[in-house]
Design an enzyme around this catalytic site. Structure first.
Site, PDB file in Angstrom:
ATOM      1  CB  SER A   1      -0.888   0.011   1.251  1.00  0.00           C
ATOM      2  OG  SER A   1      -0.088   0.302   2.378  1.00  0.00           O
ATOM      3  CE  LYS A   2      -0.195   8.461  -0.747  1.00  0.00           C
ATOM      4  NZ  LYS A   2       1.038   8.918  -0.133  1.00  0.00           N
TER       5      LYS A   2
END
Ligand code: GLU
Length: 505
Positions: A262-263
């Site tokens: 994920s970011k």
């Protein structure tokens, strides 16, 4: 079955910056198409107007142009199967929705969001399907006249796919083999909404893959659950014979622990998850990109290619051309690929070493400019050649070689304490005299004469060299001493010695 022309597509929805996993999907499609002499299509899937983000399409195109991933047709490239932006294909989809309605394979449903909500409260695990559809407000439960009247009154509706229950649907996946699910777990998916006169993803995706003669659908694992529905849609349209082959790529996993990359992982561990920097048009939040972080596109490509695929041996460094030659869907993994961002740094280091010094110098010039350094390109090329081995990013070059361009104004305290001895000033004045007398100021030319002088005076070589280094660099680092003085030239070398003597005494 006759051999079809290979045609693949990358079909992003313009909902923001393109995630690095999407870049890998596009890369695999590109490698596959190039290897087999096929076409690569760029289609924009923008039928969900709520999620449209301005600038996303341009961002995606710029990312691929930076990375060297090229399309043969599609949005901004043209081609014979256009338009390639789904929002420009409304009329086409309407026609195919009607075909399904006429064939009794889809139906019109008028249930409002509130009514659906009420049903969910009433029936636990409510799903709009064969078990419930006859209790809902739709063209299966209303008369033809009622339906016509409701539409004439302007009542909003959706078109739902009528899925027959209790049928095993088999998806042949080139990476995962056979995936079988029972149709009873599927709901009657919405294919079209009268409110915006647009189809949903599923219908538009299938119709376009068919009309654009797509031969292989290579996409991320997150789309695997949609595949059985897609198989049913192909059958409903009577296109089962030309249905594309599916290949669902493995997930990209967090560098450590479990789960999808994920970011947040990127923010936490300090690596980008987007190809280019992205500024969210709504929140103005900036997300870092590989380009701005100083990665070379070749390194990003090489790194991504190996996340979920390997060439069959432990070969790691491969150009785009080699990747095209070696790529094979049969060598893609089923299981998720850990996103080893440290490996990305390693690749960048390797590609910097491989690059011409001239090319690196060109990339370094803007950074020199930011530091108000004006230097001849020859000098920059020489310095880069000497120092690139020490860096993994172009911007790190400044840290390791600024002293070639800017004279020290301060001297590192610790180094001074340790290396500037009582007689250093006297020795440096003498050394300056020796250097001033050298005609051949090449590395070898200086080395021979200076070493002879040290021997003759019976000085300690280490002490002389340490003080010399401190005078030219300002600290105890840097390459071979005479490499530095050679690049600086006689005049600058003498000036720096003089200044050090004045300041350090
Ligand atoms: N529009 C989908 C996406 O954003 C395309 C999925 C597919 O390739 O079928 O990834």
């Amino acid at each position: 079955m006759s051999q079809r022309k290979v045609r693949v597509r990358f079909a992003p929805s313009p909902t923001g910056a393109l995630h690095i996993g999407g870049v890998r999907t596009a890369l695999y499609n590109y490698l596959f198409a190039r290897k087999l002499g096929g076409d690569f299509i760029f289609r924009i899937e923008d039928t969900d107007s709520n999620r449209f983000v301005p600038g996303a399409e341009e961002y995606i195109l710029e990312s691929f142009s930076w990375l060297g991933i090229k399309f043969d047709e599609g949005v901004s490239f043209g081609g014979n199967y256009g338009p390639y932006r789904q929002s420009e294909r409304r009329e086409i989809y309407k026609k195919y929705v009607h075909l399904l309605l006429e064939a009794g394979k889809a139906y019109i449903a008028f249930d409002t969001p509130d009514e659906l909500e009420a049903k969910r409260a009433e029936i636990s695990n409510f799903q709009y399907d064969a078990s419930t559809r006859m209790r809902m407000t739709n063209s299966l439960t209303l008369s033809e006249e009622e339906v016509t009247n409701l539409i004439a009154e302007g009542k909003q509706y959706v078109v739902r796919f009528k899925i027959e229950p209790n049928e095993d649907i088999c998806v042949h996946d080139l990476i995962r083999g056979e995936v079988v699910i029972n149709s009873s777990i599927l709901d009657d998916k919405v294919l079209y909404k009268s409110a915006d006169e647009l189809p949903t993803y599923h219908l538009a995706n299938i119709v376009d893959d068919h009309l654009m003669e797509v031969s292989h659908v290579i996409r991320g694992e997150e789309w695997l659950p949609s595949a059985p529905l897609h198989v049913l849609l192909y059958r409903a349209f009577g296109w089962a014979d030309t249905m594309p082959a599916f290949a669902h790529l493995p997930l990209l996993l967090k560098p450590e622990g479990n789960g999808k990359l994920s970011k947040r992982d990127g923010d936490r561990l300090g690596f980008p998850v987007f190809p280019l920097q992205w500024k969210d048009p709504k929140t103005a939040e900036i997300s870092s990109g590989y380009r701005e972080a100083g990665y070379l596109p070749e390194a990003v490509i090489n790194f991504l290619a190996l996340l979920g695929w390997n060439p069959g041996d432990d070969k790691e460094l491969m150009s785009m051309q080699e990747l095209i030659e070696l790529f094979d869907l049969n060598r893609c993994n089923k299981s998720g690929a850990k996103f080893d961002y440290k490996k990305a740094v390693w690749f960048n280091h390797q590609y910097i070493q491989q690059k011409d010094n001239e090319e690196i110098a060109q990339l370094f010039l803007p950074i020199l400019g930011e530091h108000h350094v004006e230097a001849s390109i020859e000098k920059v090329v020489t310095v880069v050649g000497m120092m690139k081995e020490r860096v993994s990013f172009i911007q790190e070059l400044w840290d390791v070689c600024h002293f070639f361009f800017v004279a020290p104004t301060e001297y590192d305290e610790k180094t001074v304490k340790k290396r500037w001895k009582e007689d250093s000033a006297k020795c440096m004045i003498e050394l300056a005299d020796v250097l001033a007398g050298i005609d051949d100021f090449s590395i070898e030319g200086q080395e021979k004469i200076v070493m002879d002088w040290i021997a003759e005076k019976e000085y300690h070589t280490g002490n002389i060299m340490n003080a010399f280094r401190l005078a030219l660099v300002g600290e105890g680092k840097g390459p071979h001493m005479f490499d530095i003085s050679w690049v600086l030239g006689k005049e600058e070398t003498l000036l720096r010695i003089k200044r050090a003597v004045e300041i350090l005494k």
